[in-house]
Design an enzyme around this catalytic site. Sequence first.
Site, mmCIF file in Angstrom:
data_model
loop_
_atom_site.group_PDB
_atom_site.id
_atom_site.type_symbol
_atom_site.label_atom_id
_atom_site.label_comp_id
_atom_site.label_asym_id
_atom_site.label_seq_id
_atom_site.Cartn_x
_atom_site.Cartn_y
_atom_site.Cartn_z
ATOM 1 N N ASP A 91 1.305 -10.758 7.332
ATOM 2 C CA ASP A 91 1.806 -9.995 6.180
ATOM 3 C C ASP A 91 3.118 -9.304 6.490
ATOM 4 O O ASP A 91 3.727 -8.707 5.600
ATOM 5 C CB ASP A 91 0.763 -8.986 5.701
ATOM 6 C CG ASP A 91 0.323 -8.032 6.804
ATOM 7 O OD1 ASP A 91 -0.304 -8.510 7.759
ATOM 8 O OD2 ASP A 91 0.623 -6.818 6.720
ATOM 9 N N ARG B 131 14.697 0.134 0.681
ATOM 10 C CA ARG B 131 14.969 -1.114 1.383
ATOM 11 C C ARG B 131 15.510 -2.157 0.416
ATOM 12 O O ARG B 131 15.185 -2.146 -0.772
ATOM 13 C CB ARG B 131 13.691 -1.653 2.040
ATOM 14 C CG ARG B 131 12.948 -0.620 2.865
ATOM 15 C CD ARG B 131 11.919 -1.248 3.769
ATOM 16 N NE ARG B 131 10.822 -1.895 3.063
ATOM 17 C CZ ARG B 131 9.769 -2.441 3.690
ATOM 18 N NH1 ARG B 131 9.700 -2.423 5.005
ATOM 19 N NH2 ARG B 131 8.794 -2.991 2.990
ATOM 20 N N GLY C 233 0.800 -1.223 0.000
ATOM 21 C CA GLY C 233 0.000 0.000 0.000
ATOM 22 C C GLY C 233 0.828 1.267 0.000
ATOM 23 O O GLY C 233 0.320 2.341 -0.337
ATOM 24 N N LYS D 128 9.866 2.507 0.304
ATOM 25 C CA LYS D 128 8.760 2.529 1.260
ATOM 26 C C LYS D 128 8.375 3.982 1.516
ATOM 27 O O LYS D 128 9.194 4.780 1.962
ATOM 28 C CB LYS D 128 9.154 1.860 2.574
ATOM 29 C CG LYS D 128 8.010 1.771 3.576
ATOM 30 C CD LYS D 128 8.402 0.950 4.787
ATOM 31 C CE LYS D 128 7.258 0.850 5.780
ATOM 32 N NZ LYS D 128 7.634 0.026 6.959
ATOM 33 N N ARG E 124 6.256 -12.614 1.557
ATOM 34 C CA ARG E 124 5.710 -12.727 2.905
ATOM 35 C C ARG E 124 4.788 -13.939 3.012
ATOM 36 O O ARG E 124 4.299 -14.452 1.986
ATOM 37 C CB ARG E 124 4.890 -11.459 3.239
ATOM 38 C CG ARG E 124 5.657 -10.169 3.017
ATOM 39 C CD ARG E 124 4.713 -9.013 2.679
ATOM 40 N NE ARG E 124 5.478 -7.804 2.358
ATOM 41 C CZ ARG E 124 5.783 -6.857 3.233
ATOM 42 N NH1 ARG E 124 5.360 -6.959 4.480
ATOM 43 N NH2 ARG E 124 6.493 -5.819 2.873
ATOM 44 N N ASP F 100 9.655 -5.227 8.038
ATOM 45 C CA ASP F 100 8.689 -4.192 8.394
ATOM 46 C C ASP F 100 8.888 -3.672 9.814
ATOM 47 O O ASP F 100 8.241 -4.115 10.763
ATOM 48 C CB ASP F 100 7.250 -4.692 8.203
ATOM 49 C CG ASP F 100 6.835 -4.674 6.747
ATOM 50 O OD1 ASP F 100 7.590 -4.138 5.925
ATOM 51 O OD2 ASP F 100 5.769 -5.219 6.421
#
Length: 500
Positions: free
Chosen positions: A256, A180, A97, A117, A187, A266
């Site tokens: 996720d 990143r 997203g 990101k 995932r 994350d």
Amino acid sequence: MTTSRPFPPPAEAWCNRFATLGLAFFTELPAQALPNPHWVATSDACATLLGWPADTWATPDALAVFSGHTTWPGMRPLASVYSGHQFGQWAGRLGDGRALLLGEVDTPHGPQEIQLKGAGRTPYSRMGDGRAVLRSSIREFLCSEAMHALGIPTTRALCLIGSPEPVRRERVETAAVVARVAPSFLRFGHFEHFAHSGQHAALRQLFEFTLTHHFPACRDSDAPALAFLREVTQRTADLLAQWQAVGFCHGVMNTDNMSVLGLTLDYGPFGFLDAHDPEHICNHSDTSGRYAYAHQPHIAWWNLYALAQALVPLVGSGEGEPAEVERIRAELDTFSPTFEARTRALWQAKLGLRTHQAEDRTLVRELLTLMTQDRADHTITLRRLGEFSTAPDARNDRVRDLFLRPEAFDAWAQRYAARLCAEGSVDAERQARMAGVNPKYVLRNHLAEEAIVAAEAGDVSAVQRLLKVLQRPFDEQPEHDALAGFPPDWAGQLQVSCSS
């Protein structure tokens, strides 16, 4: 520093293997350019991983590329689709997203994906703006590189770029983008997406792709899906043992946010323990305490169970026959012994023991109980324990003074000294070994906050200075002793949440 490889990488250096899967797996789209971008921090170590020059940032269009204004030839930006369980509940379709895969480049260490990101809205942003704020981006950049320096598997951070663009969260903040790096950002949720939506042909395609590029040894098994599950289970168990040993709390272990490669993935509301507290909750949004520090191994197993369910269509008949379910359970059952064995080895090293004895588990448990009861600092206690002397007249005040009930520590210390003497431990040699496994520097919340406040005030050099210290977490660095001290009183008021 020079490199034998051309830079920027030519178009043929970008292999973009994920893009070969087809449009059921992603949406191709450009980044939403970050306006008026400026460098905040860069990681020469990550650039070296890619085989890129240390002065990558001096390349004329590097700032434009990593802030989403342009791409180098061969890059193929895309956002992938996945689903997942969030706080134990099925959340349905999620996807990238606010992340965008710029492309996958060939490097001396194999192909590496480079992802932005905070690159703007995608079809998977739901009601979000697709942006990341400077605050959370600084935390992710620093912790990605700090975890690597600690020897813990993780995604990496190449660079951090800021912008004056306003972004509204609990307050109005400014936007940022982190670049990143990882061999893959696959995932658990990628597999859940296609299994739960009944797209079993796509699920098998994703599975075959994953084996081909990331788990080739599993192909030789008579049951590749089970071999894959076993490998992911063992990698995850190993990762969790390392998290627990260093006192790292992830904060939002949704499926996720779990990497099939066993990487820390994350960095949202994470935190390192200050006082050793098994029930510590680092995520202010986690009102039920689902992701408390002591719960993390169990949650990892729960997430693996969710992944296993997604793999059922790939096992045997694909119908989940009782015999097939038992085989799946057998693979999940490898989590506990793998976690326990790795935990035992880590704590054996952290206590400076060269051999394993049955009573060592009790010795470790008693130490952690004392640390919990007296709220002894996790990192400082273990670092000072590395100075422990077995001399008969040694008081070991540096570590003893960390406990509110020093007589309780003395009783434990007697048992510890006897255990060390029984294996002929030599203090100087053991102390050197322990200094190499018990870090002096970790990214405590107050250190990150100080760097964030400075950066928000215009001093972005504070982030780079802290990075340099965190890249040598086991070294003494006496000029930076203040960064290894006890957290200030105000640190206890800091709160981190899922908002970023």
